[in-house]
Scaffold this motif. Structure first.
Motif, mmCIF file in Angstrom:
data_model
loop_
_atom_site.group_PDB
_atom_site.id
_atom_site.type_symbol
_atom_site.label_atom_id
_atom_site.label_comp_id
_atom_site.label_asym_id
_atom_site.label_seq_id
_atom_site.Cartn_x
_atom_site.Cartn_y
_atom_site.Cartn_z
ATOM 1 N N UNK A 155 0.868 -1.172 0.000
ATOM 2 C CA UNK A 155 0.000 0.000 0.000
ATOM 3 C C UNK A 155 0.913 1.233 0.000
ATOM 4 N N UNK A 156 0.814 2.116 -1.004
ATOM 5 C CA UNK A 156 1.701 3.283 -1.069
ATOM 6 C C UNK A 156 1.694 4.118 0.209
ATOM 7 N N UNK A 157 0.532 4.268 0.835
ATOM 8 C CA UNK A 157 0.431 5.110 2.037
ATOM 9 C C UNK A 157 1.151 4.506 3.239
ATOM 10 N N UNK A 158 1.499 3.225 3.144
ATOM 11 C CA UNK A 158 2.220 2.539 4.227
ATOM 12 C C UNK A 158 3.686 2.305 3.883
ATOM 13 N N UNK A 159 4.125 2.962 2.811
ATOM 14 C CA UNK A 159 5.453 2.673 2.253
ATOM 15 C C UNK A 159 6.316 3.929 2.159
ATOM 16 N N UNK A 160 7.589 3.792 2.491
ATOM 17 C CA UNK A 160 8.559 4.876 2.321
ATOM 18 C C UNK A 160 9.651 4.400 1.367
ATOM 19 N N UNK A 161 10.094 5.289 0.497
ATOM 20 C CA UNK A 161 11.164 4.963 -0.453
ATOM 21 C C UNK A 161 12.364 5.859 -0.200
ATOM 22 N N UNK A 162 13.534 5.247 -0.073
ATOM 23 C CA UNK A 162 14.774 5.953 0.259
ATOM 24 C C UNK A 162 15.736 5.871 -0.913
ATOM 25 N N UNK A 163 16.193 7.034 -1.393
ATOM 26 C CA UNK A 163 17.110 7.075 -2.536
ATOM 27 C C UNK A 163 18.017 8.292 -2.386
ATOM 28 N N UNK A 164 19.182 8.227 -3.001
ATOM 29 C CA UNK A 164 20.116 9.351 -2.908
ATOM 30 C C UNK A 164 19.962 10.342 -4.052
ATOM 31 N N UNK A 165 18.952 10.124 -4.900
ATOM 32 C CA UNK A 165 18.703 11.058 -5.998
ATOM 33 C C UNK A 165 17.319 11.682 -5.861
ATOM 34 N N UNK A 166 17.277 13.003 -5.942
ATOM 35 C CA UNK A 166 16.010 13.722 -5.774
ATOM 36 C C UNK A 166 14.971 13.306 -6.811
ATOM 37 N N UNK A 167 15.384 13.134 -8.068
ATOM 38 C CA UNK A 167 14.412 12.808 -9.112
ATOM 39 C C UNK A 167 13.742 11.462 -8.856
ATOM 40 N N UNK A 168 14.468 10.530 -8.256
ATOM 41 C CA UNK A 168 13.889 9.212 -7.982
ATOM 42 C C UNK A 168 12.868 9.255 -6.846
ATOM 43 N N UNK A 169 13.137 10.033 -5.799
ATOM 44 C CA UNK A 169 12.165 10.100 -4.701
ATOM 45 C C UNK A 169 10.953 10.935 -5.091
ATOM 46 N N UNK A 170 11.139 11.875 -6.005
ATOM 47 C CA UNK A 170 10.002 12.686 -6.465
ATOM 48 C C UNK A 170 8.964 11.825 -7.181
ATOM 49 N N UNK A 171 9.425 10.845 -7.947
ATOM 50 C CA UNK A 171 8.492 9.943 -8.636
ATOM 51 C C UNK A 171 7.731 9.104 -7.615
ATOM 52 N N UNK A 172 8.417 8.648 -6.585
ATOM 53 C CA UNK A 172 7.750 7.883 -5.531
ATOM 54 C C UNK A 172 6.637 8.708 -4.896
ATOM 55 N N UNK A 173 6.910 9.981 -4.647
ATOM 56 C CA UNK A 173 5.911 10.865 -4.037
ATOM 57 C C UNK A 173 4.684 11.008 -4.926
ATOM 58 N N UNK A 174 4.886 11.045 -6.238
ATOM 59 C CA UNK A 174 3.773 11.165 -7.179
ATOM 60 C C UNK A 174 2.819 9.982 -7.074
ATOM 61 N N UNK A 175 3.334 8.845 -6.608
ATOM 62 C CA UNK A 175 2.526 7.626 -6.492
ATOM 63 C C UNK A 175 1.963 7.437 -5.080
ATOM 64 N N UNK A 176 2.154 8.434 -4.227
ATOM 65 C CA UNK A 176 1.617 8.347 -2.870
ATOM 66 C C UNK A 176 2.529 7.663 -1.883
ATOM 67 N N UNK A 177 3.762 7.382 -2.307
ATOM 68 C CA UNK A 177 4.763 6.779 -1.424
ATOM 69 C C UNK A 177 5.490 7.899 -0.679
#
Length: 201
Positions: A155-177
């Motif tokens: 479930x995206x709302x229960x998930x956190x994504x950790x990355x060292x690149x801003x562009x990669x975490x921005x995409x995760x945020x777009x999906x509710x992560x």
């Protein structure tokens, strides 16, 4: 409430030995790890996606760097051998596992790289690993993140994504992560900040 912790690998969980890498390979691989890494050549992207072999990629690297194919491949394999666990992250991973969190990998990585990394002790803590060379998708393509969510039943709302690149975490945020940018230059501080986010959500 966060239940699922998803880690990128390079620069977060593992990193090359800076001293050895800088001395011999820093300039050679600047197109991947240096200041111009946002303009990674297509042959390297395809290598990470698993649609180009190491020998094919070595030939392209040789042409790119004006060196022999043998030198290019030797440098590629040597770079892999310099990968080490990021100790602050490993300590956090063990802590999260003990607290009952589900731990995942979402990473752009070639076949040779991931085969080497999976021999490291930290990999025993992950519940699932989604790697670009094995599913032929990669960051920052939204389909790669969606594959992770669907394949692992997250479930995206229960998930956190950790990355060292801003562009990669921005995409995760777009999906509710929940996104978290990891400062690879200061992993100790990054892990402390990550604890705050995870334990307060």
């Amino acid at each position: 409430m966060l239940k699922n912790i998803v880690f990128d690998l390079g620069g977060v969980v593992v990193a090359h030995n800076e001293e050895s890498f800088a001395e011999k390979l820093g300039e050679f691989f600047s197109f991947v790890f240096g200041p111009d890494m946002k303009c990674v050549p297509s042959f390297w992207v395809d290598y990470d996606l698993g649609v180009r072999t190491i020998d094919e990629t070595a030939a392209s690297v040789a042409e790119y760097r004006k060196c022999s194919v043998e030198e290019a491949k030797a440098n590629m394999l040597y770079a892999i051998s310099l990968q080490e666990e990021v100790e602050p992250t490993v300590r956090l991973i063990k802590e999260l596992k003990e607290r009952g969190y589900k731990l995942y990998v979402l990473s752009n990585m070639s076949k040779e790289y991931i085969e080497f990394l999976r021999k490291l002790p930290v990999f025993e803590y992950f519940d699932e690993q989604v790697v670009s060379c094995e599913v032929h998708l990669g960051k920052p393509d939204q389909k790669f993140y969606q594959y992770l969510l669907e394949h692992c039943g997250l479930n995206p709302s229960e998930t956190i994504f950790i990355d060292d690149r801003h562009d990669n975490v921005e995409v995760a945020a777009e999906l509710g992560i929940t996104p978290f940018h990891f400062d690879r230059r200061n992993p100790e501080k990054a892990c402390e900040a990550l604890r705050e986010v995870i334990y307060n959500n």
